[in-house]
Design an enzyme around this catalytic site. Structure first.
Site, PDB file in Angstrom:
ATOM      1  N   ASN A   9      55.035 -10.544 -19.423  1.00 32.46           N
ATOM      2  CA  ASN A   9      56.413 -11.021 -20.400  1.00 32.46           C
ATOM      3  C   ASN A   9      57.136  -9.043 -20.829  1.00 32.46           C
ATOM      4  O   ASN A   9      56.566  -8.548 -21.421  1.00 32.46           O
ATOM      5  CB  ASN A   9      56.229 -10.046 -21.305  1.00 32.46           C
ATOM      6  CG  ASN A   9      57.023 -11.095 -22.838  1.00 32.46           C
ATOM      7  OD1 ASN A   9      57.685 -10.822 -22.608  1.00 32.46           O
ATOM      8  ND2 ASN A   9      56.512 -11.581 -23.808  1.00 32.46           N
ATOM      9  N   TRP A  10      57.919  -8.379 -19.995  1.00 26.49           N
ATOM     10  CA  TRP A  10      58.600  -6.769 -20.247  1.00 26.49           C
ATOM     11  C   TRP A  10      59.358  -6.821 -21.840  1.00 26.49           C
ATOM     12  O   TRP A  10      59.024  -5.672 -22.201  1.00 26.49           O
ATOM     13  CB  TRP A  10      59.288  -6.184 -19.332  1.00 26.49           C
ATOM     14  CG  TRP A  10      59.015  -7.143 -17.764  1.00 26.49           C
ATOM     15  CD1 TRP A  10      57.784  -7.086 -17.813  1.00 26.49           C
ATOM     16  CD2 TRP A  10      59.418  -6.528 -16.358  1.00 26.49           C
ATOM     17  NE1 TRP A  10      57.618  -6.523 -16.063  1.00 26.49           N
ATOM     18  CE2 TRP A  10      58.893  -6.694 -16.035  1.00 26.49           C
ATOM     19  CE3 TRP A  10      60.425  -5.879 -16.276  1.00 26.49           C
ATOM     20  CZ2 TRP A  10      59.103  -6.615 -13.995  1.00 26.49           C
ATOM     21  CZ3 TRP A  10      61.388  -6.115 -14.736  1.00 26.49           C
ATOM     22  CH2 TRP A  10      60.428  -6.566 -13.852  1.00 26.49           C
ATOM     23  N   LYS A  11      58.865  -7.619 -22.202  1.00 25.37           N
ATOM     24  CA  LYS A  11      59.746  -7.758 -23.747  1.00 25.37           C
ATOM     25  C   LYS A  11      60.787  -6.179 -23.300  1.00 25.37           C
ATOM     26  O   LYS A  11      61.644  -6.856 -23.184  1.00 25.37           O
ATOM     27  CB  LYS A  11      58.696  -6.753 -25.306  1.00 25.37           C
ATOM     28  CG  LYS A  11      57.047  -7.636 -24.661  1.00 25.37           C
ATOM     29  CD  LYS A  11      56.582  -7.140 -25.690  1.00 25.37           C
ATOM     30  CE  LYS A  11      55.226  -7.813 -25.724  1.00 25.37           C
ATOM     31  NZ  LYS A  11      54.064  -8.029 -26.773  1.00 25.37           N
ATOM     32  N   HIS A  95      57.311 -16.824 -28.554  1.00 24.52           N
ATOM     33  CA  HIS A  95      56.775 -15.985 -28.531  1.00 24.52           C
ATOM     34  C   HIS A  95      56.165 -15.501 -29.874  1.00 24.52           C
ATOM     35  O   HIS A  95      57.177 -15.367 -31.092  1.00 24.52           O
ATOM     36  CB  HIS A  95      57.264 -15.153 -28.405  1.00 24.52           C
ATOM     37  CG  HIS A  95      55.950 -13.954 -27.586  1.00 24.52           C
ATOM     38  ND1 HIS A  95      55.819 -12.717 -28.228  1.00 24.52           N
ATOM     39  CD2 HIS A  95      55.507 -13.615 -26.741  1.00 24.52           C
ATOM     40  CE1 HIS A  95      54.842 -12.204 -28.055  1.00 24.52           C
ATOM     41  NE2 HIS A  95      54.733 -12.384 -27.443  1.00 24.52           N
ATOM     42  N   GLU A  97      56.170 -13.126 -31.794  1.00 24.99           N
ATOM     43  CA  GLU A  97      56.929 -11.739 -32.316  1.00 24.99           C
ATOM     44  C   GLU A  97      58.788 -12.097 -32.292  1.00 24.99           C
ATOM     45  O   GLU A  97      59.341 -12.469 -33.860  1.00 24.99           O
ATOM     46  CB  GLU A  97      57.745 -10.540 -31.156  1.00 24.99           C
ATOM     47  CG  GLU A  97      56.267  -9.417 -30.939  1.00 24.99           C
ATOM     48  CD  GLU A  97      56.026  -9.378 -29.474  1.00 24.99           C
ATOM     49  OE1 GLU A  97      57.218  -9.704 -29.022  1.00 24.99           O
ATOM     50  OE2 GLU A  97      54.421  -9.207 -29.098  1.00 24.99           O
ATOM     51  N   GLU A 167      48.269 -17.507 -27.575  1.00 28.46           N
ATOM     52  CA  GLU A 167      48.466 -16.033 -27.574  1.00 28.46           C
ATOM     53  C   GLU A 167      48.180 -15.215 -29.782  1.00 28.46           C
ATOM     54  O   GLU A 167      48.852 -15.754 -30.094  1.00 28.46           O
ATOM     55  CB  GLU A 167      49.881 -15.544 -27.976  1.00 28.46           C
ATOM     56  CG  GLU A 167      50.235 -15.594 -26.451  1.00 28.46           C
ATOM     57  CD  GLU A 167      51.132 -14.339 -26.076  1.00 28.46           C
ATOM     58  OE1 GLU A 167      51.615 -13.824 -24.633  1.00 28.46           O
ATOM     59  OE2 GLU A 167      52.374 -14.626 -26.189  1.00 28.46           O
ATOM     60  N   GLY A 173      50.051  -6.953 -28.326  1.00 25.91           N
ATOM     61  CA  GLY A 173      49.811  -5.660 -28.644  1.00 25.91           C
ATOM     62  C   GLY A 173      49.476  -4.490 -29.802  1.00 25.91           C
ATOM     63  O   GLY A 173      48.981  -3.468 -29.673  1.00 25.91           O
ATOM     64  N   SER A 213      46.570  -8.328 -25.040  1.00 28.87           N
ATOM     65  CA  SER A 213      46.040  -7.704 -24.488  1.00 28.87           C
ATOM     66  C   SER A 213      45.199  -7.989 -23.079  1.00 28.87           C
ATOM     67  O   SER A 213      44.014  -7.218 -22.930  1.00 28.87           O
ATOM     68  CB  SER A 213      44.851  -7.036 -26.162  1.00 28.87           C
ATOM     69  OG  SER A 213      46.092  -6.231 -26.865  1.00 28.87           O
ATOM     70  N   GLY A 234      51.914  -8.530 -21.495  1.00 29.79           N
ATOM     71  CA  GLY A 234      52.969  -7.708 -22.410  1.00 29.79           C
ATOM     72  C   GLY A 234      52.973  -6.365 -21.131  1.00 29.79           C
ATOM     73  O   GLY A 234      52.983  -6.232 -20.273  1.00 29.79           O
ATOM     74  N   GLY A 235      51.659  -5.388 -22.080  1.00 31.42           N
ATOM     75  CA  GLY A 235      52.254  -4.128 -22.509  1.00 31.42           C
ATOM     76  C   GLY A 235      51.378  -3.755 -20.303  1.00 31.42           C
ATOM     77  O   GLY A 235      52.249  -2.873 -19.773  1.00 31.42           O
TER      78      GLY A 235
HETATM   79  C1  PEP Z   1      53.044 -10.731 -25.071  1.00 29.00           C
HETATM   80  O1  PEP Z   1      53.938 -10.006 -24.916  1.00 29.00           O
HETATM   81  O2  PEP Z   1      52.524 -11.734 -25.163  1.00 29.00           O
HETATM   82  C2  PEP Z   1      51.377  -9.957 -25.190  1.00 29.00           C
HETATM   83  C3  PEP Z   1      50.821 -11.031 -24.549  1.00 29.00           C
HETATM   84  O3  PEP Z   1      51.986  -8.974 -24.675  1.00 29.00           O
HETATM   85  P1  PEP Z   1      49.989  -8.238 -24.733  1.00 29.00           P
HETATM   86  O4  PEP Z   1      49.987  -8.353 -23.070  1.00 29.00           O
HETATM   87  O5  PEP Z   1      50.705  -6.616 -24.418  1.00 29.00           O
HETATM   88  O6  PEP Z   1      49.370  -8.233 -26.008  1.00 29.00           O
END
Ligand code: PEP
Length: 253
Positions: A9-11, A95, A97, A167, A173, A213, A234-235
């Site tokens: 997920n490049w957000k 998600h 967010e 999640e 994040g 994470s 994500g990251g």
């Molecule tokens: C996400 O964006 O769904 C996520 C899990 O982010 P991260 O891996 O950065 O925690």
């Protein structure tokens, strides 16, 4: 046997050029991956460019959101059929967010999920508790409530096409990852819920990803859990090396 899925997920990150380069790197290395499905979910404005790069490879294209109406006066929104037009295979829905920052409800996620399925998209439906909810012992209730609301009305056949992503909000994040045991407990609960609401075949088929994470150094321990069928990342999905470091965590299962 459920085939693992590792989805990036490049957000709202990267320039167009950076997105294209990252997609090229992932496409080049994807041929070495035989044990998992791979997907990348760039910002919607880069879907076309990224899709062109990964076309013909095994990397699936995913969007980060869509609207439930097919078309009309909905300024700023993107319909599921537009995603199909761009050859998306997946769409992330609900998600945290979007739920917590943009006010998306279970009902919204449910309407989007139904439309995505009608269009042949694979919805990756996200659920997860906040830290306060976990500390209050409400994790199971929150997650099962979100599932009941977000997945309401789906037939068993439709449910088998859905991917669920657990999640925990406190792990997204933040660098605070759920322990493999904490994650596995929720995944096992979710699978039991699917069996109760549907049947054993549905429960055995649906992929339940963990997100929060995930990094190359914790991926293998999480992914080796019986009920964890991949990761939503994500990251660590923003660099090909760390993305494939996580893919390596799937092992030869
Ligand atoms: C996400 O964006 O769904 C996520 C899990 O982010 P991260 O891996 O950065 O925690």
């Amino acid at each position: 046997m459920r085939r693992p899925l590792i989805a990036g997920n490049w957000k709202m990150h990267l320039t167009r050029q950076e997105a294209v380069v990252l997609a090229q790197q992932i496409a080049q290395r994807s041929g070495d991956t035989t044990t998992a499905d791979l997907a990348i979910c760039p910002p919607s404005v880069y879907l076309d460019a990224v899709g062109a790069v990964i076309r013909g490879t095994d990397v699936g294209l995913g969007a980060q959101n869509m609207y439930f109406e097919p078309n009309g006066a909905f300024t700023g929104e993107i319909s599921g059929s537009m995603l199909v037009d761009l050859q998306c295979r997946y769409v992330i829905l609900g998600h945290s967010e979007r739920r917590h920052i943009l006010g998306e409800t279970d009902e919204d996620v449910n309407r989007k999920t139904a439309v995505a399925l009608e269009l042949g998209l694979v919805p990756i439906v996200c659920v997860g508790e906040t830290l306060a909810e976990r500390e209050a012992g409400k994790t199971a209730a929150v997650v099962s409530g979100q599932c009941a609301g977000s997945l309401a009305g789906l037939s068993a056949e439709q449910m088998q096409q859905v991917v669920i992503a657990y999640e925990p909000v406190w792990a997204i994040g933040t660098g605070k990852v759920a322990t493999p045991e904490q994650a596995e407990a929720v995944h096992a609960d979710l699978r039991r819920l699917l069996e109760t609401r549907y049947n054993a075949a549905v429960a055995e088929t649906v992929r339940i990803l963990y997100g929060g994470s995930v990094k190359p150094d914790n991926a293998a321990a999480l992914l080796s859990q019986k009920n964890i069928d991949g990761a939503l990342v994500g990251g660590a999905a923003l660099k090909a090396d760390s993305f494939f470091g996580i893919v390596a965590g799937v092992g030869d299962a």
